[in-house]
Design an enzyme around this catalytic site. Structure first.
Site, mmCIF file in Angstrom:
data_model
loop_
_atom_site.group_PDB
_atom_site.id
_atom_site.type_symbol
_atom_site.label_atom_id
_atom_site.label_comp_id
_atom_site.label_asym_id
_atom_site.label_seq_id
_atom_site.Cartn_x
_atom_site.Cartn_y
_atom_site.Cartn_z
ATOM 1 N N ARG A 1 72.085 25.349 99.672
ATOM 2 C CA ARG A 1 71.987 27.031 99.418
ATOM 3 C C ARG A 1 71.960 27.633 100.574
ATOM 4 O O ARG A 1 71.275 28.468 100.827
ATOM 5 C CB ARG A 1 70.535 27.065 98.834
ATOM 6 C CG ARG A 1 70.426 26.769 97.141
ATOM 7 C CD ARG A 1 69.395 27.414 96.486
ATOM 8 N NE ARG A 1 69.121 26.658 95.234
ATOM 9 C CZ ARG A 1 67.943 26.313 94.641
ATOM 10 N NH1 ARG A 1 66.754 26.422 95.472
ATOM 11 N NH2 ARG A 1 68.042 25.682 93.628
ATOM 12 N N ARG B 1 69.699 33.810 99.303
ATOM 13 C CA ARG B 1 68.831 35.005 99.151
ATOM 14 C C ARG B 1 67.950 34.971 100.645
ATOM 15 O O ARG B 1 67.212 35.903 100.730
ATOM 16 C CB ARG B 1 67.858 34.825 98.025
ATOM 17 C CG ARG B 1 68.746 35.258 96.699
ATOM 18 C CD ARG B 1 67.836 35.071 95.541
ATOM 19 N NE ARG B 1 67.348 33.670 95.436
ATOM 20 C CZ ARG B 1 66.337 33.308 94.462
ATOM 21 N NH1 ARG B 1 65.588 34.277 93.851
ATOM 22 N NH2 ARG B 1 66.019 31.841 94.443
ATOM 23 N N ASP C 1 77.858 28.792 91.180
ATOM 24 C CA ASP C 1 76.762 28.437 90.332
ATOM 25 C C ASP C 1 77.031 27.079 89.823
ATOM 26 O O ASP C 1 78.224 26.905 89.380
ATOM 27 C CB ASP C 1 76.247 29.275 89.472
ATOM 28 C CG ASP C 1 74.907 29.078 88.981
ATOM 29 O OD1 ASP C 1 74.067 29.417 89.822
ATOM 30 O OD2 ASP C 1 74.988 28.379 87.867
ATOM 31 N N TYR D 1 70.431 22.481 80.408
ATOM 32 C CA TYR D 1 70.378 24.091 80.597
ATOM 33 C C TYR D 1 71.256 24.444 79.135
ATOM 34 O O TYR D 1 70.869 25.169 78.564
ATOM 35 C CB TYR D 1 71.215 24.635 81.758
ATOM 36 C CG TYR D 1 70.237 24.638 82.849
ATOM 37 C CD1 TYR D 1 69.587 25.408 83.057
ATOM 38 C CD2 TYR D 1 70.755 23.759 84.057
ATOM 39 C CE1 TYR D 1 68.615 25.483 84.629
ATOM 40 C CE2 TYR D 1 69.990 23.640 85.078
ATOM 41 C CZ TYR D 1 68.977 24.540 85.277
ATOM 42 O OH TYR D 1 68.280 24.626 86.660
#
Length: 355
Positions: free
Chosen positions: A28, A32, A78, A155
């Site tokens: 990552r 963010r 993703d 998921y």
């Protein structure tokens, strides 16, 4: 896209060859914690709009390379692009993570699924790989990736994130034939997806088995490991991908490192719950190891970060085949300057170990 790599130490380490210092990248690393990433995402309007724009995906992929002396870039995307391409309706609710409008719960749901068209529904991913390779100009290698069949299924069946993904576990116990059909479809899809990324220009590949550690030993072998091995076999059989190193990262599955190495992958990601010296013993030099600093260490002071970086590197020792990374993805609240401390210390201490 045959330009010579200016920095190949990441690929050399995955081949367990000597390097001038330890290579490092961060899971990552485009994310963010970077203000420039947040600005680009705001400009895109949503996470999915950002991920589905090859130009913006390239922009955020390259952002951490402008700040840090990283030894690899990783495609910004993703892990849930495959189920989205299967028509499950992926969205990201603010503060709530991924959600699927059409979760997979019944036999009919599973039977409707097929391998997506890699240059159709998933062309935006391949276009991003092509754009990133062009814009890297051979600076560092580009990593392509996918979620593992088991993690994607978690998921897809739950319909969203979960602490235990009990719906899929229940399917495995109550309807194992149905669970295997779902996982087999996903294994074929993951293999096709990674082969397409390789053909588009990815120079290394990685499978994120984020939720494999939720399974007990027998269930892990049956429902997670089996299908990652199937993916490895397919990649090794295809001319576009057979020469690319593949890293398997199964979080929380340290007891299975030997079996994971048996798949024939080039490297294994290791989380922070196992010492790298023990991991080296478990794989007996058959594969490279990637890891394994606890991501929370980046919230500590620079001196602590340097100390913990050295501890991880000392646990591996002065041996070929180590790619430094976190034991899981970097968290949003991390100060970017702390990442620079980590990267610089890995390189400096790696040279010291070799000198």
């Amino acid at each position: 896209m045959t330009e010579a790599l200016q920095n190949d130490r990441f690929l050399r380490a995955l081949r367990r060859e000597a390097t001038d210092t330890t290579p490092v990248w961060v899971m990552r690393q485009a994310g963010r914690y970077l203000p420039e990433y947040r600005a680009t995402r705001a400009r895109a309007g949503s996470f999915m709009a950002l991920a589905q724009s090859p130009e913006l995906a390239c922009e955020v992929t390259l952002q951490p390379l402008e700040r840090f002396e990283l030894d690899a870039a990783i495609l910004f995307s993703d892990i849930l692009t495959i189920p989205d391409a299967m028509g499950l309706g992926l969205s990201f609710a603010h503060g709530e993570g991924p959600q699927f409008a059409h979760p997979v719960r019944t036999r009919a749901d599973v039977e409707k699924l097929g391998v997506p068209d890699m240059e159709g529904e998933l062309r935006y991913v391949m276009d991003a790989v092509r754009v990133i390779r062009r814009e890297l100009h051979g600076r560092v290698p580009l990593i392509g990736f996918s979620g593992s069949p088991w993690t994607l299924a978690c998921y897809m069946v739950e319909g969203q994130g979960s602490r235990d993904f009990a719906r899929l576990k229940a399917m495995c116990w109550n309807e194992p034939t149905l669970a295997h059909r779902l996982l087999d479809t996903l294994a074929h899809s993951v293999a096709a997806y990674l082969i397409a990324q390789a053909a588009a220009g990815a120079q290394a590949l990685m499978v994120f088995d984020t939720w494999g550690g939720l399974l007990g030993p027998a269930a892990f072998r049956e429902f997670s490991l089996r299908y990652m091995a199937q993916v490895v076999e397919a990649l090794k059989a295809h001319p576009a991908s057979r020469d690319l190193p593949l890293i398997l990262f199964s979080k929380g599955a340290g007891q299975h490192l030997g079996a994971l190495a048996d798949t024939g992958c080039a490297g294994l990601g290791v989380d922070w719950t196992i010492d790298l010296a023990d991991a080296r013993q478990a794989v007996a030099g058959r594969v490279a190891l990637q890891g394994n600093l606890d991501p929370a260490v980046l919230l500590a002071s620079p001196d602590v970060i340097r100390r913990e970086v050295r501890r991880v590197m000392d646990s591996y020792g002065n041996h070929p085949g180590h790619v430094f990374n976190l034991g899981h993805g970097i968290t949003p609240e991390v100060n970017p300057e702390h990442v620079k401390v980590l990267v610089d210390e890995v390189h400096a201490y790696g040279r010291q170990l070799r000198g």
